[in-house]
Write a protein that holds these residues in place. Structure first.
Motif, PDB file in Angstrom:
ATOM      1  N   LEU A   5       0.824  -1.205   0.000  1.00 15.95           N
ATOM      2  CA  LEU A   5       0.000   0.000   0.000  1.00 15.95           C
ATOM      3  C   LEU A   5       0.861   1.260   0.000  1.00 15.95           C
ATOM      4  O   LEU A   5       0.617   2.200  -0.765  1.00 15.95           O
ATOM      5  N   VAL A   6       1.891   1.288   0.832  1.00 14.35           N
ATOM      6  CA  VAL A   6       2.769   2.458   0.919  1.00 14.35           C
ATOM      7  C   VAL A   6       3.448   2.708  -0.426  1.00 14.35           C
ATOM      8  O   VAL A   6       3.500   3.845  -0.911  1.00 14.35           O
ATOM      9  N   ASN A   7       3.957   1.649  -1.042  1.00 14.14           N
ATOM     10  CA  ASN A   7       4.625   1.808  -2.342  1.00 14.14           C
ATOM     11  C   ASN A   7       3.657   2.296  -3.404  1.00 14.14           C
ATOM     12  O   ASN A   7       4.006   3.130  -4.242  1.00 14.14           O
ATOM     13  N   PHE A   8       2.438   1.800  -3.381  1.00 17.43           N
ATOM     14  CA  PHE A   8       1.429   2.260  -4.333  1.00 17.43           C
ATOM     15  C   PHE A   8       1.147   3.748  -4.149  1.00 17.43           C
ATOM     16  O   PHE A   8       1.114   4.521  -5.115  1.00 17.43           O
ATOM     17  N   LEU A   9       0.962   4.160  -2.907  1.00 15.95           N
ATOM     18  CA  LEU A   9       0.650   5.569  -2.640  1.00 15.95           C
ATOM     19  C   LEU A   9       1.815   6.488  -3.020  1.00 15.95           C
ATOM     20  O   LEU A   9       1.605   7.613  -3.476  1.00 15.95           O
ATOM     21  N   LYS A  10       3.036   6.017  -2.852  1.00 12.16           N
ATOM     22  CA  LYS A  10       4.198   6.830  -3.223  1.00 12.16           C
ATOM     23  C   LYS A  10       4.277   7.059  -4.728  1.00 12.16           C
ATOM     24  O   LYS A  10       4.852   8.051  -5.178  1.00 12.16           O
ATOM     25  N   GLU A  11       3.718   6.156  -5.496  1.00 16.71           N
ATOM     26  CA  GLU A  11       3.734   6.295  -6.955  1.00 16.71           C
ATOM     27  C   GLU A  11       2.787   7.389  -7.444  1.00 16.71           C
ATOM     28  O   GLU A  11       2.955   7.910  -8.544  1.00 16.71           O
ATOM     29  N   LEU A  12       1.830   7.750  -6.653  1.00 12.42           N
ATOM     30  CA  LEU A  12       0.868   8.783  -7.037  1.00 12.42           C
ATOM     31  C   LEU A  12       1.500  10.155  -6.826  1.00 12.42           C
ATOM     32  O   LEU A  12       1.995  10.459  -5.733  1.00 12.42           O
ATOM     33  N   ASP A  13       1.491  10.977  -7.858  1.00  8.89           N
ATOM     34  CA  ASP A  13       2.166  12.274  -7.761  1.00  8.89           C
ATOM     35  C   ASP A  13       1.411  13.293  -6.911  1.00  8.89           C
ATOM     36  O   ASP A  13       1.950  14.320  -6.546  1.00  8.89           O
ATOM     37  N   PHE A  14       0.187  13.011  -6.578  1.00 15.76           N
ATOM     38  CA  PHE A  14      -0.597  13.966  -5.780  1.00 15.76           C
ATOM     39  C   PHE A  14      -0.731  13.535  -4.312  1.00 15.76           C
ATOM     40  O   PHE A  14      -1.477  14.131  -3.554  1.00 15.76           O
ATOM     41  N   VAL A  15       0.039  12.508  -3.921  1.00 18.49           N
ATOM     42  CA  VAL A  15      -0.029  12.005  -2.544  1.00 18.49           C
ATOM     43  C   VAL A  15       1.371  12.025  -1.935  1.00 18.49           C
ATOM     44  O   VAL A  15       2.337  11.579  -2.551  1.00 18.49           O
ATOM     45  N   ASP A  16       1.487  12.568  -0.742  1.00 12.66           N
ATOM     46  CA  ASP A  16       2.724  12.493   0.041  1.00 12.66           C
ATOM     47  C   ASP A  16       2.489  11.482   1.159  1.00 12.66           C
ATOM     48  O   ASP A  16       1.473  11.554   1.863  1.00 12.66           O
ATOM     49  N   VAL A  17       3.435  10.568   1.322  1.00 12.12           N
ATOM     50  CA  VAL A  17       3.302   9.535   2.355  1.00 12.12           C
ATOM     51  C   VAL A  17       4.185   9.918   3.531  1.00 12.12           C
ATOM     52  O   VAL A  17       5.366  10.185   3.385  1.00 12.12           O
ATOM     53  N   GLU A  18       3.570   9.950   4.692  1.00 19.04           N
ATOM     54  CA  GLU A  18       4.262  10.316   5.922  1.00 19.04           C
ATOM     55  C   GLU A  18       4.011   9.222   6.941  1.00 19.04           C
ATOM     56  O   GLU A  18       2.859   8.934   7.262  1.00 19.04           O
ATOM     57  N   ARG A  19       5.051   8.603   7.454  1.00 23.78           N
ATOM     58  CA  ARG A  19       4.880   7.572   8.478  1.00 23.78           C
ATOM     59  C   ARG A  19       4.852   8.253   9.843  1.00 23.78           C
ATOM     60  O   ARG A  19       5.699   9.089  10.163  1.00 23.78           O
ATOM     61  N   VAL A  20       3.891   7.896  10.647  1.00 23.69           N
ATOM     62  CA  VAL A  20       3.745   8.466  11.989  1.00 23.69           C
ATOM     63  C   VAL A  20       3.956   7.339  12.991  1.00 23.69           C
ATOM     64  O   VAL A  20       3.360   6.269  12.865  1.00 23.69           O
ATOM     65  N   LYS A  21       4.813   7.589  13.959  1.00 25.42           N
ATOM     66  CA  LYS A  21       5.078   6.576  14.986  1.00 25.42           C
ATOM     67  C   LYS A  21       3.864   6.438  15.894  1.00 25.42           C
ATOM     68  O   LYS A  21       3.164   7.418  16.167  1.00 25.42           O
TER      69      LYS A  21
END
Length: 70
Positions: free
Chosen positions: A17-33
């Protein structure tokens, strides 16, 4: 800008899921602890006097607590 919280039920598919979302140019992925859960605190002074009025000493209490069944 909108923020979403996702709950991933199958942790083995999280990176997919994370890799898929990173491929989208309009989505920034931020991991939160994860936040550490607060532990319940115990007021030691609220237990004061719990053995008052009982005819037992520390040695006898230890013997009962550590009694082994053989």
């Amino acid at each position: 800008m909108e923020k979403l919280t996702l709950i991933v039920k199958d942790e083995s598919k999280l990176m997919l899921l994370v890799n898929f979302l990173k491929e989208l140019d309009f989505v920034d992925v931020e991991r939160v602890k994860k936040k550490a859960e607060k532990r319940a605190t115990h007021d030691i002074f609220s237990s004061a006097g719990m053995w008052s009025g009982r005819d037992i000493d520390a040695k006898e209490l230890r013997e009962k607590a550590w009694k082994r069944r053989g």
